[in-house]
Design an enzyme around this catalytic site. Sequence first.
Site, PDB file in Angstrom:
ATOM      1  CG  ASP A  21       1.217   5.020   4.602  1.00 50.01           C
ATOM      2  OD1 ASP A  21       0.814   4.067   4.982  1.00 50.01           O
ATOM      3  OD2 ASP A  21       2.560   5.394   5.290  1.00 50.01           O
ATOM      4  CG  HIS A  63      -0.073   0.042   2.656  1.00 48.43           C
ATOM      5  ND1 HIS A  63       0.461  -1.014   3.052  1.00 48.43           N
ATOM      6  CD2 HIS A  63      -0.196   1.198   3.395  1.00 48.43           C
ATOM      7  CE1 HIS A  63       1.019  -0.516   4.290  1.00 48.43           C
ATOM      8  NE2 HIS A  63       0.631   0.816   4.429  1.00 48.43           N
ATOM      9  CG  HIS A 122       4.885   1.115   3.128  1.00 44.32           C
ATOM     10  ND1 HIS A 122       4.566   2.303   2.572  1.00 44.32           N
ATOM     11  CD2 HIS A 122       4.400   1.211   4.538  1.00 44.32           C
ATOM     12  CE1 HIS A 122       3.539   2.788   3.409  1.00 44.32           C
ATOM     13  NE2 HIS A 122       3.434   2.089   4.610  1.00 44.32           N
ATOM     14  NE  ARG A 143       2.924   6.175   9.445  1.00 46.88           N
ATOM     15  CZ  ARG A 143       1.818   5.383   9.109  1.00 46.88           C
ATOM     16  NH1 ARG A 143       1.990   4.063   8.803  1.00 46.88           N
ATOM     17  NH2 ARG A 143       0.614   5.969   9.284  1.00 46.88           N
TER      18      ARG A 143
END
Length: 287
Positions: free
Chosen positions: A103, A101, A238, A252
């Site tokens: 983000d 995917h 990723h 994150r």
Amino acid sequence: MAVIDAVDLDVRRVAGALGAEVRGLSLASVSDAEFALIQELLDEHLVLFFPDQHLSPDEHRAFAIRFGEPEIHPYIPKLDDDHPEIVVLKGESGYVADVWHTDCTFEDSPPICSVLNAMVMPPAGGDTMWSNMYKAYETLAEPMKQMINGLTAIHTAANYGQPDHKAEHPVVRRHPRTGRPSLYVNKQFTRRIPQLSRDESESLLDLLTAHACKTDFTCRYSWSEGTIGIWDNRATQHFAVNDFDGARAISRVTILGDNPEPAFDTSQWAPYQYERVSAAAYGLDRD
């Protein structure tokens, strides 16, 4: 790359397609010249890894916002009330992003990049993979490129239980810094191509999303605690490898994005119109 030449760094490529490990900088105290270097390296390698940083939450946030305004993610748990910009993903609680995917492509302005802090890592496993969407587009056959250049796609947050949270983006976008075209569909969030029938859309998306994660376009990185990873969300996908036992926790900060601009003219094709009203046609807008 004059800025890169001006700073003495150890930059080691992780794979042929993308990715580099960088040593010789302290991300807790980055100068303007050093940050310009990091941006140049990110443009070149698309994902960067900085081992042995061990940033505090405040340092993590302060470094990340050098790239822009931080996102407050609508669905993922936060570190704490004092750091709403920092989301935490814990493997032992069952959440592992083991689907290829990009983000938050369900947003009108998806993130431009993310800055990840490896906090707790298992003794083995728990790697992350990235794929280079420049190469995914460039390696398509010319007739396929001509077919997809003028198309758009609908992306939704259905995976988070929010199918009405959606956005429409070009299937091939142009990077605002490099000017290069890249493939911009992904398995997790891309639902349909409105210029095609449902069957045509599903078949084409299956082909493109499988092509996007071919091994030749990827790198794989084995984390160590204290490593900071940065990736360009505009030209990569990723995947977190779900092969580990024990705790795995990352934090994150994601940086708010820009509006994906088409690399080619997307005004040439109107939305597909069914000749008859049918359950298939009605269901096309129901994700």
